[in-house]
Design an enzyme around this catalytic site. Sequence first.
Site, PDB file in Angstrom:
ATOM      1  CD  GLU A 113      -3.155  -0.899   1.996  1.00 48.35           C
ATOM      2  OE1 GLU A 113      -4.259  -0.670   1.493  1.00 48.35           O
ATOM      3  OE2 GLU A 113      -2.968  -0.980   3.215  1.00 48.35           O
ATOM      4  CB  CYS A 127       2.666   7.768   2.928  1.00 50.06           C
ATOM      5  SG  CYS A 127       2.814   6.791   4.398  1.00 50.06           S
ATOM      6  CB  CYS A 134       5.254  -4.217  10.871  1.00 49.96           C
ATOM      7  SG  CYS A 134       6.554  -3.348  11.781  1.00 49.96           S
ATOM      8  CB  CYS A 138       3.176  -0.292  17.504  1.00 48.42           C
ATOM      9  SG  CYS A 138       4.955  -0.142  17.243  1.00 48.42           S
ATOM     10  CB  CYS A 141       0.427   0.270  14.399  1.00 46.15           C
ATOM     11  SG  CYS A 141       0.879   0.149  12.656  1.00 46.15           S
ATOM     12  CB  CYS A 364      -0.525   7.706  10.285  1.00 48.03           C
ATOM     13  SG  CYS A 364       0.867   8.549   9.632  1.00 48.03           S
TER      14      CYS A 364
HETATM   15  N1  SAH Z   1       7.389   1.650  11.337  1.00 42.26           N
HETATM   16  C1  SAH Z   1       7.709   3.024  11.253  1.00 42.26           C
HETATM   17  C2  SAH Z   1       7.055   3.729  10.081  1.00 42.26           C
HETATM   18  C3  SAH Z   1       5.630   3.379   9.749  1.00 42.26           C
HETATM   19  S1  SAH Z   1       4.374   3.898  10.872  1.00 42.26           S
HETATM   20  C4  SAH Z   1       7.351   3.727  12.547  1.00 42.26           C
HETATM   21  O1  SAH Z   1       6.716   3.104  13.395  1.00 42.26           O
HETATM   22  O2  SAH Z   1       7.755   4.867  12.713  1.00 42.26           O
HETATM   23  C5  SAH Z   1       4.208   5.665  10.554  1.00 42.26           C
HETATM   24  C6  SAH Z   1       3.643   6.448  11.728  1.00 42.26           C
HETATM   25  O3  SAH Z   1       2.249   6.173  11.937  1.00 42.26           O
HETATM   26  C7  SAH Z   1       4.322   6.121  13.039  1.00 42.26           C
HETATM   27  O4  SAH Z   1       4.569   7.274  13.786  1.00 42.26           O
HETATM   28  C8  SAH Z   1       3.276   5.292  13.714  1.00 42.26           C
HETATM   29  O5  SAH Z   1       3.502   5.257  15.087  1.00 42.26           O
HETATM   30  C9  SAH Z   1       2.015   6.000  13.314  1.00 42.26           C
HETATM   31  N2  SAH Z   1       0.797   5.225  13.507  1.00 42.26           N
HETATM   32  C10 SAH Z   1       0.672   3.891  13.477  1.00 42.26           C
HETATM   33  N3  SAH Z   1      -0.619   3.528  13.694  1.00 42.26           N
HETATM   34  C11 SAH Z   1      -1.322   4.673  13.871  1.00 42.26           C
HETATM   35  C12 SAH Z   1      -2.704   4.952  14.083  1.00 42.26           C
HETATM   36  N4  SAH Z   1      -3.596   3.986  14.142  1.00 42.26           N
HETATM   37  N5  SAH Z   1      -3.074   6.249  14.206  1.00 42.26           N
HETATM   38  C13 SAH Z   1      -2.158   7.242  14.086  1.00 42.26           C
HETATM   39  N6  SAH Z   1      -0.847   7.024  13.858  1.00 42.26           N
HETATM   40  C14 SAH Z   1      -0.421   5.753  13.755  1.00 42.26           C
HETATM   41 FE1  SF4 Z   2       5.484  -1.487  12.663  1.00 39.24          FE
HETATM   42 FE2  SF4 Z   2       3.247  -0.052  12.921  1.00 39.24          FE
HETATM   43 FE3  SF4 Z   2       4.986  -0.142  14.927  1.00 39.24          FE
HETATM   44 FE4  SF4 Z   2       5.600   1.227  12.705  1.00 39.24          FE
HETATM   45  S1  SF4 Z   2       3.940   1.689  14.135  1.00 39.24           S
HETATM   46  S2  SF4 Z   2       6.907  -0.214  13.830  1.00 39.24           S
HETATM   47  S3  SF4 Z   2       4.596  -0.074  11.141  1.00 39.24           S
HETATM   48  S4  SF4 Z   2       3.807  -1.899  14.101  1.00 39.24           S
END
Ligand code: SAH
Ligand code: SF4
Length: 386
Positions: A113, A127, A134, A138, A141, A364
């Site tokens: 995506e 983006c 992944c 987290c 996410c 995001c």
């Molecule tokens: N893995 C990397 C890059 C991808 S995530 C990272 O974690 O930085 C890109 C951004 O989106 C990160 O700051 C992540 O914490 C944020 N993000 C992930 N899930 C989200 C959500 N449901 N709502 C808002 N931001 C989110």
């Molecule tokens: Fe992976 Fe999502 Fe955590 Fe970024 S925010 S490291 S994409 S699990």
Amino acid sequence: MTSLTLDPSHARAAAPALAPNLGGMTRAELTATLLDGGLVEDGKARMRTGQLWRWIHLAGVTDFARMTNVSKALQVQLAERFTIARPEVVERQVSKDGTRKWLIRTAPGIEIETVYIPDVGRAGALCVSSQVGCTLNCTFCHTGTQPLVRNLTAAEIIAQVQVAKDDLEEWGGPEGEDRRLSNIVFMGMGEPLYNLKNVADAIEVISDNEGIAISRRRITVSTSGVVPELKALGETTQAMLAISLHATNDALRDVLVPLNRKYPIAQLMAGIRAYPGLSNARRVTFEYVMLKGINDSPAEARALVQLLKGIPAKINLIPFNPWPGSPYECSSWSTIESFAAILNRAGYASPIRTPRGRDILAACGQLKSESEKVRASVRRKLEAAE
Ligand code: SAH
Ligand code: SF4
């Protein structure tokens, strides 16, 4: 929202699975490929690489026959052994706010995506994803709920930019400030620092002045905090750094970003302070997702200011983007504003990031493709069948 599938002629243009794609190679790899294939004499390798490079990365051609200053004979030889075609675009969605999302299939079971987010004026950020899925889980996410399928190759990362430029009709287009695709952020699926070599090669290609030419200062790599790779990221890419912080103490960050148990906040901050090239003109962006009742109190805003003391920093407050089954809620608007006001008073300007593309689940952390792990043996069979 409009949702449509692209013209099927795109699908027909898809690469035969095994022909190497010249459009996904660095200059050095392209030269080596031409030399190894006996397609160019030593003395002409540089010139020939430059010629092909400009067709592929400046003009965006996907057919060797359009390379008018390359002899017919060489065009045919190239087409027999290589491709410069795009991967298949499986789905394209456009949000009512102009955000575009593409689902790109590069190989059986590999669906990526990519999201284009228009900014004010003509500019906009793409983006891009660095992995399918992944490993990091987290808890807020959506990508984190999808198992890692695999790292993307440099070619697959570059292809995301190429697909966006096709769709924005921006090949050979306006230079510099006037471009629609002006910035790249590695904030799609995956943890870029677990795939640093391919991310670095892709950045080398995307930033090349004779091609797509997006300056390294307009390329941002976001990481959840893989501390040992920070220095290498700065040295090999000179990209801008973004850190997904989300909490100001280890107890909470351990839950939100489980990687924190390996690299706790103190180590992370030390790694950031040592990031090559940091200055007031090249600040680190700290991302902080606003989760109702979890990390959004005024005390935490003040703790954030303390934590960032002495680091050239910008702060991005990201209203939490919910996804089906997500365990958190977004903080209320007034809570986010109070939090932002504390940061403002400490000198951080307009830190709230407006959510974009929510109606097409393009914001995001909402990206999650349907790709699931395919056993290697099955994948080999699928690839052989293609
Ligand atoms: N893995 C990397 C890059 C991808 S995530 C990272 O974690 O930085 C890109 C951004 O989106 C990160 O700051 C992540 O914490 C944020 N993000 C992930 N899930 C989200 C959500 N449901 N709502 C808002 N931001 C989110
Ligand atoms: Fe992976 Fe999502 Fe955590 Fe970024 S925010 S490291 S994409 S699990």
